[in-house]
Design a protein around this motif. Structure first.
Motif, PDB file in Angstrom:
ATOM      1  N   LEU A 143      33.742   9.351 -34.314  1.00  0.00           N
ATOM      2  CA  LEU A 143      34.897  10.216 -33.921  1.00  0.00           C
ATOM      3  C   LEU A 143      35.301   9.889 -32.680  1.00  0.00           C
ATOM      4  O   LEU A 143      36.713   9.719 -32.284  1.00  0.00           O
ATOM      5  N   ALA A 144      34.527   9.537 -31.656  1.00  0.00           N
ATOM      6  CA  ALA A 144      35.125   9.256 -29.946  1.00  0.00           C
ATOM      7  C   ALA A 144      35.899   7.820 -30.358  1.00  0.00           C
ATOM      8  O   ALA A 144      36.816   8.047 -29.655  1.00  0.00           O
ATOM      9  N   LEU A 145      35.246   6.986 -30.803  1.00  0.00           N
ATOM     10  CA  LEU A 145      35.990   5.596 -30.965  1.00  0.00           C
ATOM     11  C   LEU A 145      37.293   5.753 -31.594  1.00  0.00           C
ATOM     12  O   LEU A 145      38.351   4.950 -31.390  1.00  0.00           O
ATOM     13  N   ILE A 146      37.271   6.619 -32.731  1.00  0.00           N
ATOM     14  CA  ILE A 146      38.593   6.749 -33.518  1.00  0.00           C
ATOM     15  C   ILE A 146      39.618   7.305 -32.531  1.00  0.00           C
ATOM     16  O   ILE A 146      40.880   7.044 -32.473  1.00  0.00           O
ATOM     17  N   PHE A 147      39.105   8.292 -31.969  1.00  0.00           N
ATOM     18  CA  PHE A 147      39.872   9.200 -30.883  1.00  0.00           C
ATOM     19  C   PHE A 147      40.721   8.242 -29.777  1.00  0.00           C
ATOM     20  O   PHE A 147      41.952   8.516 -29.382  1.00  0.00           O
ATOM     21  N   VAL A 148      39.864   7.233 -29.188  1.00  0.00           N
ATOM     22  CA  VAL A 148      40.316   6.196 -28.424  1.00  0.00           C
ATOM     23  C   VAL A 148      41.359   5.059 -29.004  1.00  0.00           C
ATOM     24  O   VAL A 148      42.392   4.944 -28.279  1.00  0.00           O
ATOM     25  N   GLN A 149      40.741   4.815 -29.938  1.00  0.00           N
ATOM     26  CA  GLN A 149      41.426   3.474 -30.456  1.00  0.00           C
ATOM     27  C   GLN A 149      42.846   3.554 -31.262  1.00  0.00           C
ATOM     28  O   GLN A 149      43.723   2.870 -31.459  1.00  0.00           O
TER      29      GLN A 149
END
Length: 276
Positions: A143-149
């Motif tokens: 979820l954190a990587l999706i939020f950033v990318q």
């Protein structure tokens, strides 16, 4: 002209080679349960740190688990969830970028200023902060990587849409009475997808490295689940006596990332798309 033909022929060969390698890797990831010679999570201290043998093709780790089986199973996690991160980020970025670029005005300003706020933080720092708030675990890291990318895809797509809006065929579609959804579906989305395919192959490598980095730090995949970054983390204590515990998963990460990057470069040359 001859030089251009040579570049195209070279890019074709690279595309074919990289596609074959990726097909093999995804085949391994999908059919890993039927390909592994041993249970990748079975602990047997009686055979720990063994050299390669018929029963254990790449030897065993510090808990007696089959390294070869864990490498194959690790492909399911590393490739599968990296693909999930890419598809989710691209989907969000595609929707936000098209809406922001096509509608413009306060909608564009609101979405892009939020994106600027996300991009104001270094990627790794923001991901670490979000995981620190949500707690360690694979779901939280994804979820954190999706939020950033998603922001990067949204900005690139927005720029493409702003350029497409000025094209005559878009103006003609508006004059003919086509709805905004019809224009997006028939004229905007088909024109932004090819560059995104090139961008996606390049970004898949980053997704795999980011996911492996989080697992290496102990924030992503948790033991005993086999994952390449987590395997490097577990093998770092034996780097002097058994460096292969870190070498094998590290080589797999390097192979996948290089293959995706080469494929992206070859596709950009083949279709004349500039990297962004």
């Amino acid at each position: 002209m001859i030089a251009k033909i040579r570049i195209l022929l070279k890019s074709e060969k690279v595309i074919v080679l990289c596609s074959v390698i990726l097909c093999v890797l995804f085949f391994i990831a999908i059919f890993a349960p039927w390909l592994v010679p041993n249970d990748p999570t079975f602990v047997n201290l009686a055979v720990k740190l063994q050299s390669p043998s018929f029963d254990y093709p790449l030897g065993t780790d510090h808990l007696g688990r089959c390294t070869f089986s864990r490498i194959l199973y690790g492909a399911r996690i590393s490739l599968g969830f990296a693909l999930l991160i890419f598809i989710s980020s691209l989907s969000i970025g595609l929707i936000v970028g098209i809406i922001a670029g096509y509608r413009g005005g306060w909608v564009d300003q609101l979405l892009m200023r939020f994106g600027d706020g996300v991009m104001a933080f270094p990627n790794l720092l923001l991901v670490l902060g979000l995981v620190g708030i949500w707690g360690a675990g694979l779901k939280q890291v994804i979820l954190a990587l999706i939020f950033v990318q998603w922001v990067y895809y949204a900005r690139v797509i927005r720029g493409m849409v702003l350029s497409l809006k000025e094209q005559n065929y878009i103006t003609a579609a508006r004059i003919s009475g086509s709805s905004q959804w019809t224009i997006m579906k028939k004229h905007v989305i088909p024109n932004v997808l090819p560059p995104l395919a090139v961008m996606g192959t390049l970004e898949m490598g980053w997704a795999i490295m980011d996911l492996s980095s989080m697992s290496f730090l102990g924030l992503g995949v948790q033991p005993p689940t086999p994952e390449w970054g987590a395997m490097i983390h577990e093998g770092k204590s034996y780097i002097r006596t058994n460096p292969e515990l870190m070498l094998y998963p590290g080589l797999m990460i390097m192979l996948v990332v290089i293959t995706f990057n080469l494929l992206g470069e070859a596709l950009s040359e083949r279709f004349g798309i500039k990297r962004r």
